[in-house]
Design a protein around this motif. Sequence first.
Motif, PDB file in Angstrom:
ATOM      1  N   SER A 224      16.707  21.258   8.520  1.00  0.00           N
ATOM      2  CA  SER A 224      16.331  22.500   9.265  1.00  0.00           C
ATOM      3  C   SER A 224      17.583  23.210   9.580  1.00  0.00           C
ATOM      4  CB  SER A 224      15.618  22.244  10.348  1.00  0.00           C
ATOM      5  OG  SER A 224      14.346  22.046   9.938  1.00  0.00           O
ATOM      6  N   ASP A 225      17.904  24.305   9.610  1.00  0.00           N
ATOM      7  CA  ASP A 225      18.977  24.874  10.018  1.00  0.00           C
ATOM      8  C   ASP A 225      18.758  25.770  11.444  1.00  0.00           C
ATOM      9  OD1 ASP A 225      20.702  24.626   7.608  1.00  0.00           O
ATOM     10  OD2 ASP A 225      19.174  25.682   6.682  1.00  0.00           O
ATOM     11  N   TYR A 226      17.557  26.060  11.471  1.00  0.00           N
ATOM     12  CA  TYR A 226      17.341  26.632  12.842  1.00  0.00           C
ATOM     13  C   TYR A 226      15.785  26.173  13.177  1.00  0.00           C
ATOM     14  CZ  TYR A 226      20.796  30.289  12.287  1.00  0.00           C
ATOM     15  OH  TYR A 226      22.079  30.994  12.076  1.00  0.00           O
ATOM     16  N   ILE A 227      15.595  25.765  14.303  1.00  0.00           N
ATOM     17  CA  ILE A 227      14.216  25.325  14.631  1.00  0.00           C
ATOM     18  C   ILE A 227      13.726  26.527  15.717  1.00  0.00           C
ATOM     19  CG2 ILE A 227      14.358  22.961  14.366  1.00  0.00           C
ATOM     20  CD1 ILE A 227      14.877  22.255  17.218  1.00  0.00           C
ATOM     21  N   VAL A 228      12.405  26.883  15.385  1.00  0.00           N
ATOM     22  CA  VAL A 228      11.720  27.874  16.381  1.00  0.00           C
ATOM     23  C   VAL A 228      10.913  27.048  17.287  1.00  0.00           C
ATOM     24  CG1 VAL A 228      10.380  29.551  16.614  1.00  0.00           C
ATOM     25  CG2 VAL A 228      11.888  29.655  14.640  1.00  0.00           C
ATOM     26  N   VAL A 229      11.088  27.004  18.562  1.00  0.00           N
ATOM     27  CA  VAL A 229      10.539  26.146  19.651  1.00  0.00           C
ATOM     28  C   VAL A 229       9.846  27.314  20.591  1.00  0.00           C
ATOM     29  CG1 VAL A 229      10.337  24.280  21.074  1.00  0.00           C
ATOM     30  CG2 VAL A 229      12.166  24.364  19.328  1.00  0.00           C
ATOM     31  N   GLY A 230       8.407  27.152  20.702  1.00  0.00           N
ATOM     32  CA  GLY A 230       7.762  28.123  21.660  1.00  0.00           C
ATOM     33  C   GLY A 230       7.252  27.077  22.859  1.00  0.00           C
ATOM     34  N   ARG A 231       5.886  26.996  22.860  1.00  0.00           N
ATOM     35  CA  ARG A 231       5.118  26.484  23.879  1.00  0.00           C
ATOM     36  C   ARG A 231       6.139  25.074  24.574  1.00  0.00           C
ATOM     37  NH1 ARG A 231      -0.047  27.193  21.160  1.00  0.00           N
ATOM     38  NH2 ARG A 231       1.293  27.154  19.221  1.00  0.00           N
ATOM     39  N   PRO A 232       6.703  24.240  23.515  1.00  0.00           N
ATOM     40  CA  PRO A 232       6.865  23.096  24.430  1.00  0.00           C
ATOM     41  C   PRO A 232       8.296  23.540  25.294  1.00  0.00           C
ATOM     42  CG  PRO A 232       6.813  22.641  21.940  1.00  0.00           C
ATOM     43  CD  PRO A 232       6.697  24.141  22.250  1.00  0.00           C
ATOM     44  N   ILE A 233       8.835  24.633  25.070  1.00  0.00           N
ATOM     45  CA  ILE A 233       9.707  25.235  26.343  1.00  0.00           C
ATOM     46  C   ILE A 233       9.241  26.127  27.140  1.00  0.00           C
ATOM     47  CG2 ILE A 233      11.901  26.131  26.528  1.00  0.00           C
ATOM     48  CD1 ILE A 233      12.984  25.531  23.426  1.00  0.00           C
ATOM     49  N   THR A 234       8.615  27.117  26.540  1.00  0.00           N
ATOM     50  CA  THR A 234       8.158  28.046  27.472  1.00  0.00           C
ATOM     51  C   THR A 234       6.956  27.574  28.483  1.00  0.00           C
ATOM     52  OG1 THR A 234       6.524  29.049  25.843  1.00  0.00           O
ATOM     53  CG2 THR A 234       8.565  30.141  26.110  1.00  0.00           C
ATOM     54  N   ALA A 235       6.015  26.649  28.093  1.00  0.00           N
ATOM     55  CA  ALA A 235       5.088  26.291  28.955  1.00  0.00           C
ATOM     56  C   ALA A 235       5.312  24.940  29.689  1.00  0.00           C
ATOM     57  CB  ALA A 235       3.737  25.811  28.084  1.00  0.00           C
ATOM     58  N   ALA A 236       6.568  24.635  29.533  1.00  0.00           N
ATOM     59  CA  ALA A 236       7.089  23.318  30.024  1.00  0.00           C
ATOM     60  C   ALA A 236       7.237  23.488  31.707  1.00  0.00           C
ATOM     61  CB  ALA A 236       8.360  22.605  29.587  1.00  0.00           C
ATOM     62  N   ASP A 237       6.745  22.289  32.190  1.00  0.00           N
ATOM     63  CA  ASP A 237       7.042  22.574  33.737  1.00  0.00           C
ATOM     64  C   ASP A 237       8.531  22.536  34.281  1.00  0.00           C
ATOM     65  OD1 ASP A 237       4.533  21.905  34.514  1.00  0.00           O
ATOM     66  OD2 ASP A 237       4.742  19.743  34.658  1.00  0.00           O
ATOM     67  N   LYS A 238       9.502  22.004  33.186  1.00  0.00           N
ATOM     68  CA  LYS A 238      11.015  22.213  33.395  1.00  0.00           C
ATOM     69  C   LYS A 238      11.342  22.727  32.133  1.00  0.00           C
ATOM     70  CE  LYS A 238      11.642  18.745  36.908  1.00  0.00           C
ATOM     71  NZ  LYS A 238      12.169  17.212  37.394  1.00  0.00           N
ATOM     72  N   PRO A 239      11.506  24.077  31.951  1.00  0.00           N
ATOM     73  CA  PRO A 239      11.838  24.776  30.590  1.00  0.00           C
ATOM     74  C   PRO A 239      13.220  24.367  30.290  1.00  0.00           C
ATOM     75  CG  PRO A 239      11.160  26.309  32.298  1.00  0.00           C
ATOM     76  CD  PRO A 239      10.697  25.162  32.947  1.00  0.00           C
ATOM     77  N   PHE A 240      14.058  24.606  31.348  1.00  0.00           N
ATOM     78  CA  PHE A 240      15.535  24.302  30.927  1.00  0.00           C
ATOM     79  C   PHE A 240      15.833  22.968  30.351  1.00  0.00           C
ATOM     80  CE2 PHE A 240      19.697  23.205  31.248  1.00  0.00           C
ATOM     81  CZ  PHE A 240      20.533  24.143  30.367  1.00  0.00           C
ATOM     82  N   GLU A 241      14.991  21.880  30.936  1.00  0.00           N
ATOM     83  CA  GLU A 241      15.234  20.594  30.466  1.00  0.00           C
ATOM     84  C   GLU A 241      14.598  20.576  29.167  1.00  0.00           C
ATOM     85  OE1 GLU A 241      14.214  17.516  33.096  1.00  0.00           O
ATOM     86  OE2 GLU A 241      15.378  18.191  34.807  1.00  0.00           O
ATOM     87  N   ALA A 242      13.607  21.079  28.768  1.00  0.00           N
ATOM     88  CA  ALA A 242      12.974  21.102  27.711  1.00  0.00           C
ATOM     89  C   ALA A 242      14.064  21.742  26.474  1.00  0.00           C
ATOM     90  CB  ALA A 242      11.603  21.622  27.559  1.00  0.00           C
ATOM     91  N   TYR A 243      14.481  22.816  26.886  1.00  0.00           N
ATOM     92  CA  TYR A 243      15.527  23.370  26.059  1.00  0.00           C
ATOM     93  C   TYR A 243      16.604  22.560  25.648  1.00  0.00           C
ATOM     94  CZ  TYR A 243      18.880  27.031  24.531  1.00  0.00           C
ATOM     95  OH  TYR A 243      19.726  27.596  23.797  1.00  0.00           O
ATOM     96  N   ALA A 244      17.145  22.211  26.813  1.00  0.00           N
ATOM     97  CA  ALA A 244      18.385  21.066  26.745  1.00  0.00           C
ATOM     98  C   ALA A 244      18.090  19.881  25.708  1.00  0.00           C
ATOM     99  CB  ALA A 244      18.909  20.789  27.861  1.00  0.00           C
ATOM    100  N   ARG A 245      16.915  19.616  26.043  1.00  0.00           N
ATOM    101  CA  ARG A 245      16.669  18.310  25.039  1.00  0.00           C
ATOM    102  C   ARG A 245      16.438  18.725  23.555  1.00  0.00           C
ATOM    103  NH1 ARG A 245      10.921  14.861  25.784  1.00  0.00           N
ATOM    104  NH2 ARG A 245      11.054  13.651  23.738  1.00  0.00           N
ATOM    105  N   CYS A 246      15.723  20.007  23.260  1.00  0.00           N
ATOM    106  CA  CYS A 246      15.855  20.371  22.071  1.00  0.00           C
ATOM    107  C   CYS A 246      17.304  20.433  21.272  1.00  0.00           C
ATOM    108  CB  CYS A 246      15.155  21.820  21.864  1.00  0.00           C
ATOM    109  SG  CYS A 246      13.572  21.734  22.042  1.00  0.00           S
TER     110      CYS A 246
END
Length: 251
Positions: A224-246
């Motif tokens: 994949s060149d770009y991944i599109v991630v919604g709820r795993p980040i936007t609905a996470a208790d810690k969204p920045f950590e989820a984004y950073a993990r992605c």
Amino acid sequence: MANQRDVIIACDFKSADETVKFLDRLTRIRSEVISCDDSRFGEGRPYVKIGMELFYAEGPEMIKLLKSRGHKVFLDLKLHDIPNTVKKTMQVLGGYGVDMVNVHAAGGVGMMKAAKEGLMLGAARFADKPKLIAVTQLTSTDEETLHDELLINRPMAEVVKQYALNAREAGLDGVVCSAFEAEEIHKTCGADFITVTPGIRFAEGSNDDQKRVMTPAQAKLAGSDYIVVGRPITAADKPFEAYARCKEEFL
Ligand code: C5P
């Protein structure tokens, strides 16, 4: 040259207020946990996707707001109309400074060529040209719908491949597809033809309504060149950590 790669956050919020609150929270937490020159995160704000609901609710101001705050914007409006209408509309969207926008490949090669022409005219004053990608088949369309409702009597994989080839012929930059299709699309259309893939979930998370999912690490392996991630980040208790993990898994 290798394709650019990134994590795009799907901002499926109802209003500009909700979106800005979420993005402010993400940036605030980011500045608390990492130094600004951390190379994994770059200097810019996250790449975001806004879709029909938010765009129709808030209009072009939404794009201007996100751009003025330093975000790259994928405007997911999936245009599908006669070539002249799509060309003129794309010219308008190109003028907003969007970074990525899309059409339905079902509109045909002529419509996609017109979309590209319009987008480039609209974006003429920008040095960084926006990417134009195509939706091959919606992931909500299954083989049964394809055959029994749309009367397309070919296997789904063949239809997806042909629509991707049509998009390439029209001069588009890539397609939205499942990460499961990324390798085949690259084989068919070339390594520089980008694949933008939703349906991303962490190994231990809920799949929500997504049927075929990959983790960011698996999507990387799948090409994949770009991944599109919604709820795993936007609905996470810690969204920045989820984004950073992605970012860590994918980049
Ligand atoms: O919350 P989630 O990670 O499932 O969000 C995925 C995003 O990608 C949503 O905005 C959804 O509309 C979009 N999308 C998708 N499948 C497609 C095309 C777009 O999930 N085939």
